[in-house]
Design an enzyme around this catalytic site. Structure first.
Site, PDB file in Angstrom:
ATOM      1  N   PRO A   2       0.835  -1.205   0.000  1.00 56.17           N
ATOM      2  CA  PRO A   2       0.000   0.000   0.000  1.00 56.17           C
ATOM      3  C   PRO A   2       0.863   1.246   0.000  1.00 56.17           C
ATOM      4  O   PRO A   2       1.919   1.280   0.629  1.00 56.17           O
ATOM      5  CB  PRO A   2      -0.789  -0.105   1.306  1.00 56.17           C
ATOM      6  N   GLU A   3       0.441   2.269  -0.728  1.00 52.18           N
ATOM      7  CA  GLU A   3       1.154   3.540  -0.741  1.00 52.18           C
ATOM      8  C   GLU A   3       0.371   4.529   0.132  1.00 52.18           C
ATOM      9  O   GLU A   3      -0.620   4.153   0.753  1.00 52.18           O
ATOM     10  CB  GLU A   3       1.347   3.974  -2.199  1.00 52.18           C
ATOM     11  N   LYS A  53       3.595   5.356   5.551  1.00 56.19           N
ATOM     12  CA  LYS A  53       2.835   4.117   5.427  1.00 56.19           C
ATOM     13  C   LYS A  53       2.585   3.480   6.787  1.00 56.19           C
ATOM     14  O   LYS A  53       2.282   2.295   6.896  1.00 56.19           O
ATOM     15  CB  LYS A  53       3.565   3.169   4.482  1.00 56.19           C
ATOM     16  N   ASN A 169       5.427   3.075  -5.556  1.00 60.53           N
ATOM     17  CA  ASN A 169       5.824   2.740  -6.917  1.00 60.53           C
ATOM     18  C   ASN A 169       4.869   3.234  -8.000  1.00 60.53           C
ATOM     19  O   ASN A 169       5.297   3.776  -8.997  1.00 60.53           O
ATOM     20  CB  ASN A 169       6.030   1.239  -7.048  1.00 60.53           C
ATOM     21  N   ARG A 259      12.472  -1.344  -9.136  1.00 57.21           N
ATOM     22  CA  ARG A 259      11.018  -1.449  -9.281  1.00 57.21           C
ATOM     23  C   ARG A 259      10.618  -0.972 -10.673  1.00 57.21           C
ATOM     24  O   ARG A 259      11.319  -0.206 -11.300  1.00 57.21           O
ATOM     25  CB  ARG A 259      10.304  -0.572  -8.226  1.00 57.21           C
TER      26      ARG A 259
END
Ligand SMILES: [Zn+2]
Length: 269
Positions: A2-3, A53, A169, A259
């Protein structure tokens, strides 16, 4: 993983369950934390907030529960504890008369005196949170002048929680696209107007992603998002080979800082 937008939406959901209620039951799988559960049990929950986060649950009595889900942690919400599924036990259970929240898999969980929370190692390293209403473009531009960021590329910086907390990401690709900046640029090479575009995109993109999770009704205290558009969709992320929405090339995929990153060499200079 999760961002920021997902973590903030989770904080809203937890707040609905917990805030202004007393914790009727608290259970940790960790024996050391379990021995200290009396610091939370029967206490009234004052606030649940996301920072970067991490999720912070503050109770009357001066204690705050810190939880970071990392890659695999996830929450379940049920009406009562009997409804929790069999199988691997949750690492943490928080219950009020309104319901039960349980955290699974391999999160980091710890208890802090609220006035000493600044010493928590993850929180101590966080840069400005892109979803914090107190953070504006000016604050981000000032933070960009930190010397250790100067020579690093945008691809690396936009995953660094010390540069901008709450980034991740998919946001990295979308922020760079909105700002029309190549991921290979170093921060020190950006002109003033390019830095400004970056700061504005760092605020706008995560806030739209978060706002879009709430349809029309904003949760309490989120009035600062009232003028943020509620639509959010990926313009470049996972769109390798598609035509650029600006019509000047095709989206490419790179592996940068380990990534996947998507961008348009046509308009991102
Ligand atoms: Zn383009």
């Amino acid at each position: 993983m999760p961002e920021g937008p997902e973590t903030h939406a989770l904080a809203d959901r937890l707040a609905t369950l917990l805030v202004d209620e007393r914790l009727t039951h608290v259970r940790f799988i960790d024996p050391g934390l379990q021995r200290r559960r009396a610091l939370l049990e029967r206490q009234r929950v004052l606030a649940v907030e996301a920072r970067g986060k991490a999720l912070l649950t503050a109770v009357a009595g001066g204690w705050t529960l810190y939880a970071h889900s990392h890659l695999f942690g996830f929450w379940r919400f049920v009406d009562d504890q009997d409804a929790l599924p069999d199988g691997a036990p949750p690492r943490l259970v928080l219950a009020t008369v309104r319901g039960v929240a349980a955290l699974y898999a391999a999160p980091s969980i710890s208890l802090w005196r609220t006035d000493e929370l600044g010493a928590q190692p993850y929180l101590a390293k966080l840069g400005p949170d892109v979803l914090d209403p107190a953070v504006d473009a000016r604050a981000l531009l000032a933070h960009m002048r930190t010397p250790r960021f100067a020579r690093r590329t945008l691809a690396v910086l936009l995953l660094d929680q010390g540069f901008a907390a709450g980034m991740g990401n998919y946001l990295r690709s979308e922020v760079l696209f909105q700002a029309k900046l190549s991921p290979h640029r170093a921060l020190e090479d950006l002109a003033t107007n390019e830095r400004r575009r970056l700061a504005n995109a760092l605020l706008d993109v995560p806030r739209r992603a978060y706002r879009a999770k709430h349809d029309d009704a904003l949760p309490p205290g989120k009035d600062y998002l009232a003028r943020t558009r509620a639509q959010f969709g990926f313009e470049v992320f996972e769109r390798k080979g598609d035509p650029c929405p600006r019509g000047d090339g095709r989206i490419v995929e790179d592996r940068l800082a380990g990534r996947r990153l998507y961008w348009c060499p046509g308009c991102q200079q």
